[in-house]
Design an enzyme around this catalytic site. Structure first.
Site, PDB file in Angstrom:
ATOM      1  N   ARG A   1       1.509 -14.386   1.861  1.00  0.00           N
ATOM      2  CA  ARG A   1       0.930 -14.131   3.184  1.00  0.00           C
ATOM      3  C   ARG A   1      -0.396 -14.880   3.336  1.00  0.00           C
ATOM      4  NH1 ARG A   1       1.246  -7.689   3.439  1.00  0.00           N
ATOM      5  NH2 ARG A   1       0.487  -7.999   1.325  1.00  0.00           N
TER       6      ARG A   1
ATOM      7  N   THR B   1      -1.789  -4.589   9.540  1.00  0.00           N
ATOM      8  CA  THR B   1      -2.765  -4.757  10.624  1.00  0.00           C
ATOM      9  C   THR B   1      -3.160  -6.240  10.652  1.00  0.00           C
ATOM     10  OG1 THR B   1      -4.417  -3.973   9.022  1.00  0.00           O
ATOM     11  CG2 THR B   1      -3.739  -2.422  10.732  1.00  0.00           C
TER      12      THR B   1
ATOM     13  N   VAL C   1       0.828  -1.210   0.000  1.00  0.00           N
ATOM     14  CA  VAL C   1       0.000   0.000   0.000  1.00  0.00           C
ATOM     15  C   VAL C   1       0.857   1.253   0.000  1.00  0.00           C
ATOM     16  CG1 VAL C   1      -1.596   1.333   1.453  1.00  0.00           C
ATOM     17  CG2 VAL C   1      -2.001  -1.100   1.035  1.00  0.00           C
TER      18      VAL C   1
ATOM     19  N   ASP D   1      10.330   3.579   6.215  1.00  0.00           N
ATOM     20  CA  ASP D   1      10.096   2.185   6.606  1.00  0.00           C
ATOM     21  C   ASP D   1      11.200   1.768   7.572  1.00  0.00           C
ATOM     22  OD1 ASP D   1       8.225  -0.188   5.025  1.00  0.00           O
ATOM     23  OD2 ASP D   1       9.802  -0.871   6.391  1.00  0.00           O
TER      24      ASP D   1
ATOM     25  N   CYS E   1      -5.615  -9.401   3.350  1.00  0.00           N
ATOM     26  CA  CYS E   1      -6.932  -8.761   3.545  1.00  0.00           C
ATOM     27  C   CYS E   1      -8.053  -9.745   3.876  1.00  0.00           C
ATOM     28  CB  CYS E   1      -7.284  -7.959   2.290  1.00  0.00           C
ATOM     29  SG  CYS E   1      -6.123  -6.618   2.000  1.00  0.00           S
TER      30      CYS E   1
HETATM   31  N1  LIG Z   1      -1.821  -5.523   0.350  1.00  0.00           N
HETATM   32  C1  LIG Z   1      -3.005  -5.157  -0.049  1.00  0.00           C
HETATM   33  O1  LIG Z   1      -3.442  -5.572  -1.104  1.00  0.00           O
HETATM   34  C2  LIG Z   1      -3.863  -4.198   0.760  1.00  0.00           C
HETATM   35  C3  LIG Z   1      -4.986  -3.650   0.166  1.00  0.00           C
HETATM   36  C4  LIG Z   1      -5.769  -2.756   0.884  1.00  0.00           C
HETATM   37  C5  LIG Z   1      -5.436  -2.460   2.194  1.00  0.00           C
HETATM   38  N2  LIG Z   1      -4.362  -3.044   2.785  1.00  0.00           N
HETATM   39  C6  LIG Z   1      -4.047  -2.670   4.161  1.00  0.00           C
HETATM   40  O2  LIG Z   1      -2.956  -1.756   4.150  1.00  0.00           O
HETATM   41  C7  LIG Z   1      -2.126  -1.945   5.297  1.00  0.00           C
HETATM   42  C8  LIG Z   1      -0.691  -2.199   4.853  1.00  0.00           C
HETATM   43  O3  LIG Z   1      -0.656  -3.409   4.127  1.00  0.00           O
HETATM   44  P1  LIG Z   1       0.511  -3.770   3.134  1.00  0.00           P
HETATM   45  O4  LIG Z   1       0.019  -4.894   2.303  1.00  0.00           O
HETATM   46  O5  LIG Z   1       1.034  -2.540   2.462  1.00  0.00           O
HETATM   47  O6  LIG Z   1       1.624  -4.292   4.160  1.00  0.00           O
HETATM   48  P2  LIG Z   1       3.157  -4.661   3.831  1.00  0.00           P
HETATM   49  O7  LIG Z   1       3.540  -5.692   4.806  1.00  0.00           O
HETATM   50  O8  LIG Z   1       3.323  -4.924   2.371  1.00  0.00           O
HETATM   51  O9  LIG Z   1       3.940  -3.322   4.139  1.00  0.00           O
HETATM   52  C9  LIG Z   1       3.951  -2.721   5.373  1.00  0.00           C
HETATM   53  C10 LIG Z   1       5.290  -2.057   5.592  1.00  0.00           C
HETATM   54  O10 LIG Z   1       5.209  -1.322   6.817  1.00  0.00           O
HETATM   55  C11 LIG Z   1       6.476  -1.380   7.437  1.00  0.00           C
HETATM   56  N3  LIG Z   1       6.317  -1.002   8.835  1.00  0.00           N
HETATM   57  C12 LIG Z   1       5.766  -1.672   9.866  1.00  0.00           C
HETATM   58  N4  LIG Z   1       5.772  -0.911  10.983  1.00  0.00           N
HETATM   59  C13 LIG Z   1       6.333   0.268  10.647  1.00  0.00           C
HETATM   60  C14 LIG Z   1       6.632   1.459  11.346  1.00  0.00           C
HETATM   61  N5  LIG Z   1       6.317   1.607  12.624  1.00  0.00           N
HETATM   62  N6  LIG Z   1       7.231   2.446  10.686  1.00  0.00           N
HETATM   63  C15 LIG Z   1       7.546   2.315   9.379  1.00  0.00           C
HETATM   64  N7  LIG Z   1       7.294   1.224   8.651  1.00  0.00           N
HETATM   65  C16 LIG Z   1       6.696   0.211   9.286  1.00  0.00           C
HETATM   66  C17 LIG Z   1       6.954  -2.794   7.189  1.00  0.00           C
HETATM   67  O11 LIG Z   1       8.353  -2.895   7.307  1.00  0.00           O
HETATM   68  C18 LIG Z   1       6.457  -3.027   5.744  1.00  0.00           C
HETATM   69  O12 LIG Z   1       7.454  -2.710   4.786  1.00  0.00           O
HETATM   70  C19 LIG Z   1      -2.773  -3.069   6.078  1.00  0.00           C
HETATM   71  O13 LIG Z   1      -3.637  -2.536   7.025  1.00  0.00           O
HETATM   72  C20 LIG Z   1      -3.573  -3.811   5.027  1.00  0.00           C
HETATM   73  O14 LIG Z   1      -4.676  -4.495   5.572  1.00  0.00           O
HETATM   74  C21 LIG Z   1      -3.555  -3.885   2.084  1.00  0.00           C
END
Ligand SMILES: NC(=O)c1ccc[n+]([C@@H]2O[C@H](COP(=O)([O-])OP(=O)(O)OC[C@H]3O[C@@H](n4cnc5c(N)ncnc54)[C@H](O)[C@@H]3O)[C@@H](O)[C@H]2O)c1
Length: 401
Positions: A325, A83, A11, A29, A257
């Protein structure tokens, strides 16, 4: 505007690269390896082209960092961190909390803080705002808003520009500034009356999919018991031009998700005194699918899998992405190993997973197709073992779910 995006995963990186066409973006990050690669213009996310990233870097509008002090003068901070669920399958806001800490300790001057991470209704109002205020050394009048992300990794037809985006602020000013920000790169903004509505809508979108996938997985089991082809049944039902939406059976649900978000809704429902029975039941049906499949494979192979060489084809949670995942392949492999099978897996898109590399596509007694990537030919899958069980409906000639 000066934007910081906390989290550079699926995201956060997607939003960073889109926003960098109009704003100065800092991608923060905690993962130093990811940051080093990003600054070299190497994207680790499907759907974010390395060329687009390089363009953003060379234009001076994007920089990735692990240095939290760079958050200081941001006008907007977007939170995009995981999350997940904890071991009891309850919401785990540890990453949101760590993001609040890093923002609170480093953000100087009033800013607009937008959460794009998926969470239960009330998260921005009752968790993120108080946590950031708790960690801030000085008192700033930050504004707070929610705009849940709808990105579908690997999808080409919908992106940040043409996917309608929900948003709402805690105050009219926050709502206005959120609209101004997203309108610079998103064509279709949908304002709702409160952050809680946006948060609930996001959870319900994925709950709708989770429940319908479970329903169709249950239909697959019923159809098999009745000797009816489930996919033909679904195609037939799908000819109705209204009131029906087709979902397909599978080995279960995966990704960050669908297996996760509904449990956020169930948890908040239970705290409010409502039993989320559909969600709980759907979780069980989807999580039990690998066991059901292994049961069918065992029965078809003389009632025992002990010592049998079983190849799992495709361990990503969906076709043409490397994301593993919450993949149902993991539960399937565990169930096979429990019955004494010798399991290997093939997935050229994933490459390596859980410390092991993708095995050759062949030489097995049994193959079970969990995910069918475009790059893996059907003919090769059919040749990989004398018995092939297909959960995807894409390997004609194999035993079907
Ligand atoms: N992946 C999807 O398709 C998708 C779609 C819609 C919504 N979401 C939601 O978006 C959110 C993020 O998901 P994602 O898929 O991008 O996760 P991800 O695991 O791909 O990326 C998250 C990143 O956040 C970093 N991180 C964690 N804690 C941190 C902090 N305190 N400071 C800085 N960086 C930090 C991690 O190192 C990681 O690189 C979640 O809530 C998810 O449910 C995801």
């Amino acid at each position: 505007m000066r934007i910081t995006v906390i989290g550079q995963g699926y995201v956060g990186l997607t939003i960073s690269v889109f926003a960098s066409k109009h704003h100065e973006v800092v991608g923060f990050d905690l993962n130093a390896k990811v940051i080093t690669e990003l600054n070299k213009g190497i994207s680790h996310i499907e759907g974010v082209a390395s060329n687009d990233l390089k363009e953003a870097i060379s234009g001076g509008n994007y920089k990735a960092t692990i240095d939290a002090s760079k958050i200081a003068g941001s006008e907007i901070v977007v939170i995009a961190v995981p999350t997940p669920l904890d071991t009891k399958r309850k919401p785990d806001l540890t990453f949101i909390d760590s993001a609040c800490k890093v923002i609170g300790e480093n953000l100087i001057g009033p800013a607009l803080i937008i959460n794009e991470s998926t969470s239960y209704p009330g998260t921005i109002r009752n968790f993120i705002k108080p946590e950031i205020e708790k960690y801030s050394k000085q008192k700033f009048d930050h504004e707070y808003a929610i705009s849940p992300e709808r990105v579908d990794p690997g999808r080409a037809d919908y992106n940040q520009k043409n996917t309608p985006r929900l948003y709402a602020g805690l105050t009219p000013e926050a709502t206005k500034r959120t609209r101004e920000f997203y309108s610079t790169f998103c064509d279709n903004l949908v304002e709702v009356s409160s952050p809680e509505v946006a948060e609930a809508a996001k959870l319900f979108e994925n709950t709708f999919r989770q429940v319908n996938i479970a329903l169709v997985n249950e239909l697959a089991q019923i159809s098999h018991a009745l000797g009816i082809d489930v996919r033909e049944t679904l195609d037939a039902a799908g000819t109705k031009p209204y009131g029906f939406m087709k979902f397909s059976p599978s080995a279960g649900v995966g990704g960050h998700c669908i297996p996760v978000d509904p449990s956020y809704l169930a948890d908040v429902a239970e705290k409010a005194g409502v039993q989320a029975t559909f969600i709980q039941r759907a979780n069980k049906v989807n999580l039990d699918m690998p066991k059901y499949i292994v049961g069918r494979v065992e029965k078809d192979n003389g009632g025992s899998l002990k010592g049998k060489k079983v190849l799992v084809v495709g361990v990503a949670y969906k076709p043409n992405v490397a994301d593993t995942r919450e993949t149902p392949a993991e539960l399937l492999i565990n169930a096979l190993e429990k019955l004494g099978a010798v399991v290997t897996w093939n997935d050229p898109v994933v490459g390596s997973w859980q410390g092991k590399n993708s095995a050759a596509l062949g030489g097995a007694d049994i193959a079970v197709v969990v995910t069918k990537h475009d790059v893996v030919p059907v003919a090769e899958i059919l040749k990989s073992a004398p018995y092939v069980f297909d959960t995807t409906g894409k390997v004609k000639g194999a035993v079907q779910l």
